[in-house]
Design an enzyme around this catalytic site. Structure first.
Site, short mmCIF file in Angstrom:
data_model
loop_
_atom_site.label_atom_id
_atom_site.label_comp_id
_atom_site.label_asym_id
_atom_site.label_seq_id
_atom_site.Cartn_x
_atom_site.Cartn_y
_atom_site.Cartn_z
N HIS A 14 -19.47 -69.72 57.00
CA HIS A 14 -19.34 -69.89 55.56
C HIS A 14 -18.04 -70.63 55.25
O HIS A 14 -17.69 -70.81 54.09
CB HIS A 14 -19.34 -68.53 54.85
N ASP A 74 -15.63 -68.97 66.53
CA ASP A 74 -14.55 -68.08 66.15
C ASP A 74 -13.28 -68.71 66.68
O ASP A 74 -13.23 -69.14 67.85
CB ASP A 74 -14.72 -66.66 66.71
N SER A 75 -12.32 -68.82 65.82
CA SER A 75 -11.14 -69.58 66.20
C SER A 75 -9.89 -68.97 65.63
O SER A 75 -9.95 -68.07 64.79
CB SER A 75 -11.30 -71.03 65.72
N PHE A 163 -7.71 -78.10 56.94
CA PHE A 163 -7.85 -76.79 56.30
C PHE A 163 -6.98 -75.78 57.05
O PHE A 163 -6.36 -76.10 58.06
CB PHE A 163 -9.32 -76.36 56.27
N GLY A 164 -6.98 -74.56 56.54
CA GLY A 164 -6.29 -73.46 57.22
C GLY A 164 -4.83 -73.79 57.54
O GLY A 164 -4.07 -74.24 56.69
N ASP A 166 -3.68 -76.14 59.47
CA ASP A 166 -3.50 -77.51 59.94
C ASP A 166 -2.13 -78.12 59.63
O ASP A 166 -1.54 -78.79 60.48
CB ASP A 166 -4.59 -78.43 59.35
N HIS A 199 -9.20 -78.21 69.19
CA HIS A 199 -9.82 -77.09 69.90
C HIS A 199 -11.33 -77.04 69.65
O HIS A 199 -12.13 -76.84 70.56
CB HIS A 199 -9.17 -75.78 69.45
N ARG A 200 -11.73 -77.26 68.38
CA ARG A 200 -13.16 -77.18 68.03
C ARG A 200 -13.93 -78.34 68.68
O ARG A 200 -15.01 -78.15 69.21
CB ARG A 200 -13.31 -77.21 66.50
P1 IMP Z 1 -12.53 -67.14 61.88
O1 IMP Z 1 -12.94 -67.92 63.07
O2 IMP Z 1 -13.57 -67.16 60.81
O3 IMP Z 1 -12.09 -65.75 62.25
O4 IMP Z 1 -11.31 -67.86 61.21
C1 IMP Z 1 -10.39 -68.57 61.95
C2 IMP Z 1 -9.23 -69.00 61.09
O5 IMP Z 1 -8.37 -69.75 61.95
C3 IMP Z 1 -9.61 -69.93 59.96
O6 IMP Z 1 -9.78 -69.28 58.75
C4 IMP Z 1 -8.40 -70.86 59.88
O7 IMP Z 1 -7.42 -70.31 59.08
C5 IMP Z 1 -7.85 -70.86 61.28
N1 IMP Z 1 -8.29 -72.07 61.96
C6 IMP Z 1 -9.30 -72.18 62.86
N2 IMP Z 1 -9.48 -73.46 63.21
C7 IMP Z 1 -8.59 -74.17 62.48
C8 IMP Z 1 -8.32 -75.56 62.39
O8 IMP Z 1 -8.95 -76.42 63.01
N3 IMP Z 1 -7.33 -75.88 61.55
C9 IMP Z 1 -6.62 -74.98 60.84
N4 IMP Z 1 -6.84 -73.69 60.85
C10 IMP Z 1 -7.83 -73.28 61.69
#
Ligand code: IMP
Length: 215
Positions: A14, A74-75, A163-164, A166, A199-200
């Site tokens: 989401h 999941d990241s 996002f997040g 970054d 990473h993704r």
């Molecule tokens: P989850 O995988 O939904 O538990 O959320 C992982 C969180 O890690 C995200 O809400 C982001 O805040 C952060 N995150 C994961 N991948 C990235 C990215 O590529 N850039 C920035 N923040 C990331």
């Protein structure tokens, strides 16, 4: 593991930032995709303590609900000086009492903890973004693909893209943070090219090579 070609793939997320990135990454493969959001699926609670466990919870919930293969990610950000935090709790650090997310607050929290450790030099602020993609089928069969991007945290945040977290992440060997990079530069990969950057994209590259017949 079964073939994905000719299947509709559910992207079990989401998170609009992740959905946008997966749309880019999947585009060259001509696979029909639908997000969990489009199916009106609820977001399952992430009760795992590893990226793999949480990725499975999300992918399997979507596969079971739709009867289709589903892919989740999941990241998180793993900071060495903070003993690996925020790790699987990266999204939680942005959560406000009203349930909304504030990533500036989360980046400030990370920075405050680094300052408390006296981590001011790049070498003391090393970390990595980690992504685990889970590909799950309605019967519970699952496969995992892990990618990591090494780098260090900068302050103040730089860039409005992405996002997040970054804007505070400077990948190794680069001068722009992920927040300053175009999506294409952040992924750093197209089918047939050598090595992805984010990473993704790195995790996706492994999936594409294993399951989508990519070079
Ligand atoms: P989850 O995988 O939904 O538990 O959320 C992982 C969180 O890690 C995200 O809400 C982001 O805040 C952060 N995150 C994961 N991948 C990235 C990215 O590529 N850039 C920035 N923040 C990331």
């Amino acid at each position: 593991m079964r073939d994905l070609n000719g299947q509709t793939l559910v992207v079990a997320s989401h998170n609009s930032g992740k959905l946008r990135e997966f749309a880019d990454l999947l585009a060259p493969f001509g696979i029909e995709t639908k997000s969990a959001k489009e199916f009106g699926l609820p977001e399952p609670e992430e009760t795992g303590t590893t990226f793999e466990q949480n990725a499975y919870i999300k992918a399997f919930a979507a596969a079971q609900a739709t009867g289709l293969p589903a892919m989740s990610d999941d990241s998180g950000l793993v900071v060495d000086a903070l003993d690996g935090q925020p790790g699987v709790y990266t999204a939680n650090w942005a959560e406000k009492p009203d349930g909304t997310r504030d990533f500036m607050m989360a980046m400030e929290k990370t920075e405050k903890l680094l300052q408390e450790k006296g981590a001011t030099e790049p070498g003391q602020r090393a970390g990595r973004f980690v992504a685990v993609i889970c590909l799950a089928w309605p019967d519970g069969e699952a496969e995992y693909f892990r990618g990591a991007a090494e780098g260090h945290l900068v302050w103040p945040p730089r860039g409005e893209k992405g996002f997040g977290y970054d804007p505070v992440f400077l990948p190794l060997g680069h001068v722009r943070t992920f927040g300053e990079m175009s999506a294409e530069e952040k992924h750093g990969w197209k089918p047939g090219q050598a090595e992805a950057l984010s990473h993704r994209a790195r995790a996706f590259q492994k999936l594409a090579r294993a399951r989508l017949g990519s070079a």
